[in-house]
Design a protein around this motif. Structure first.
Motif, mmCIF file in Angstrom:
data_model
loop_
_atom_site.group_PDB
_atom_site.id
_atom_site.type_symbol
_atom_site.label_atom_id
_atom_site.label_comp_id
_atom_site.label_asym_id
_atom_site.label_seq_id
_atom_site.Cartn_x
_atom_site.Cartn_y
_atom_site.Cartn_z
ATOM 1 N N GLN A 253 0.775 -1.436 0.048
ATOM 2 C CA GLN A 253 0.005 -0.059 0.018
ATOM 3 C C GLN A 253 0.869 1.253 -0.019
ATOM 4 O O GLN A 253 0.443 2.013 -0.671
ATOM 5 C CB GLN A 253 -0.930 0.082 1.362
ATOM 6 C CG GLN A 253 -2.015 -1.188 1.102
ATOM 7 C CD GLN A 253 -3.242 -0.697 -0.087
ATOM 8 O OE1 GLN A 253 -3.185 0.635 -0.516
ATOM 9 N NE2 GLN A 253 -3.435 -1.701 -0.778
ATOM 10 N N LEU B 103 2.253 1.657 -3.451
ATOM 11 C CA LEU B 103 1.101 2.035 -4.280
ATOM 12 C C LEU B 103 0.896 3.543 -4.240
ATOM 13 O O LEU B 103 0.588 4.248 -5.084
ATOM 14 C CB LEU B 103 -0.289 1.256 -4.170
ATOM 15 C CG LEU B 103 -0.310 -0.079 -4.615
ATOM 16 C CD1 LEU B 103 -1.476 -0.853 -4.037
ATOM 17 C CD2 LEU B 103 -0.340 -0.087 -6.315
ATOM 18 N N VAL C 161 2.362 5.227 -7.332
ATOM 19 C CA VAL C 161 1.170 4.953 -8.584
ATOM 20 C C VAL C 161 0.346 6.393 -8.343
ATOM 21 O O VAL C 161 0.065 7.266 -9.001
ATOM 22 C CB VAL C 161 0.287 3.930 -8.328
ATOM 23 C CG1 VAL C 161 -0.787 3.788 -9.524
ATOM 24 C CG2 VAL C 161 1.053 2.713 -8.760
ATOM 25 N N THR D 116 3.490 -1.669 -9.204
ATOM 26 C CA THR D 116 3.313 -0.072 -9.267
ATOM 27 C C THR D 116 4.056 0.259 -10.437
ATOM 28 O O THR D 116 3.525 1.244 -10.979
ATOM 29 C CB THR D 116 3.979 0.347 -7.867
ATOM 30 O OG1 THR D 116 5.596 0.224 -8.029
ATOM 31 C CG2 THR D 116 3.416 -0.439 -6.751
#
Length: 252
Positions: A108, A111, A115, A159
Motif C-alpha cells: 500500500q 502504491l 502510483v 506499481t
C-alpha cells in the motif's frame, strides 16, 4: 527570473536520477523546481546545482499526501506562472520478498507513492500545460520491473507496470494537444537507495550486475541523459513511449 524562462518540476529531485536530470536542465537555462521530503537535502542540491550559475529551487512535498501534491503545483504556478517540463521521479522500493511473503502494508505504501502520487502529479501537470497553450513534456520513471516480472519484487513491479499503463494512455490522449508524455525504464542504477540495500545485504551486487548483458549497473547520469532527450524538442515525435536504459536487459 525572466518571464520567458522555462520551468521544470522534478519530484524526488534532490538526489540520484532526479538531481542529475536537474543538472542538465539547469545547464539549458531552465529553472528547475526540485521537490522531496527532506528540506536539508533539497537545499544542498540547490546549492550544488547553482554553484556555477543557473537557477533552481526546492519545495518540500510528499507524494503520499494529495494536499501536498496540490500545494507543490500551486506554489510553482504562483511563483513562476508556468510549467514547461515535469519529471515524475519520486518512488519507493522498500521490500525484498517472495510474493506470498510480501507485506500488504508495504504494498500500500508503494502504491501510494509510486502510483497514486504519480497519477496526481500527472493530472495536474497535464492540466497546467494544456491551460497555458504552450504545451509541454513529461517523463515518468518506470523500470525494468514495469516491463517484466522481477523475483522478490512483485509489489514494486506491480506499481511500475501501472506507471507504464498511465504513460501509454496519457501519450495517446494528449500528444495531439501539445503535451508529450513518455517514460524511461532504467535497469539497476547505482543510486543511494540501491547502495544502501547492497550494504544491508538486501541485494547482492554481483547478482544484480549479472542481470544486465553489459555486466554492470547503470549510473544516474546515464538515465538523466535519456530523460533530458525525451523532454527536448529532439524527441518531438515521441509520445507514449517507454525508453529502455538498462544495459541490454530488455533485449534478452
Amino acid at each position: 527570473m525572466n518571464t520567458d524562462t522555462k520551468v521544470a518540476v522534478i519530484t524526488g529531485g534532490a538526489t540520484g536520477i532526479g538531481k542529475e536530470t536537474a543538472r542538465l536542465l539547469v545547464a539549458d537555462g531552465v529553472h528547475v523546481v526540485l521537490s522531496g521530503r527532506r528540506e536539508s537535502v533539497g537545499r544542498q542540491a540547490v546549492a550544488d546545482l547553482t554553484r556555477n550559475g543557473g537557477s533552481a529551487s526546492f519545495l518540500v512535498a510528499d507524494m503520499d499526501e494529495p494536499d501536498s501534491v496540490t500545494a507543490l503545483f500551486d506554489s510553482v504556478l504562483a511563483d513562476f506562472g508556468r510549467l514547461d517540463y515535469a519529471v515524475n521521479n519520486a518512488g519507493l522500493a522498500h521490500e525484498t520478498a517472495a510474493l506470498a511473503d510480501a507485506d500488504p502494508v508495504k504494498l500500500q505504501q508503494m502504491l501510494s507513492t509510486n502510483v497514486t502520487g504519480l497519477f496526481l502529479c500527472l493530472q495536474r501537470e497535464i492540466r497546467e500545460m494544456l491551460a497555458s497553450g504552450r504545451g509541454g513534456a513529461i517523463v515518468n520513471l518506470a523500470s525494468i520491473a514495469g516491463l517484466n516480472g522481477i523475483p522478490y519484487s512483485g509489489p514494486y513491479a506491480a506499481t511500475k507496470h501501472a506507471v507504464v499503463g498511465l504513460t501509454k494512455t496519457a501519450g495517446i490522449e494528449y500528444s495531439s494537444k501539445g503535451v508529450r508524455v513518455n517514460a524511461v525504464a532504467p535497469g539497476a542504477i547505482k543510486t543511494d537507495i540501491i547502495a544502501r540495500a547492497i550494504t544491508l545485504g538486501q541485494y547482492d551486487e554481483e547478482t544484480i550486475t549479472a542481470m544486465h548483458p553489459m555486466g554492470r549497473m547503470g549510473l544516474p547520469s546515464e538515465i538523466a541523459e535519456g530523460i533530458h532527450w525525451l523532454l527536448s524538442d529532439k524527441a518531438s515525435f515521441v509520445a507514449g513511449a517507454v525508453l529502455n536504459i538498462d544495459g541490454g536487459f530488455q533485449a534478452k
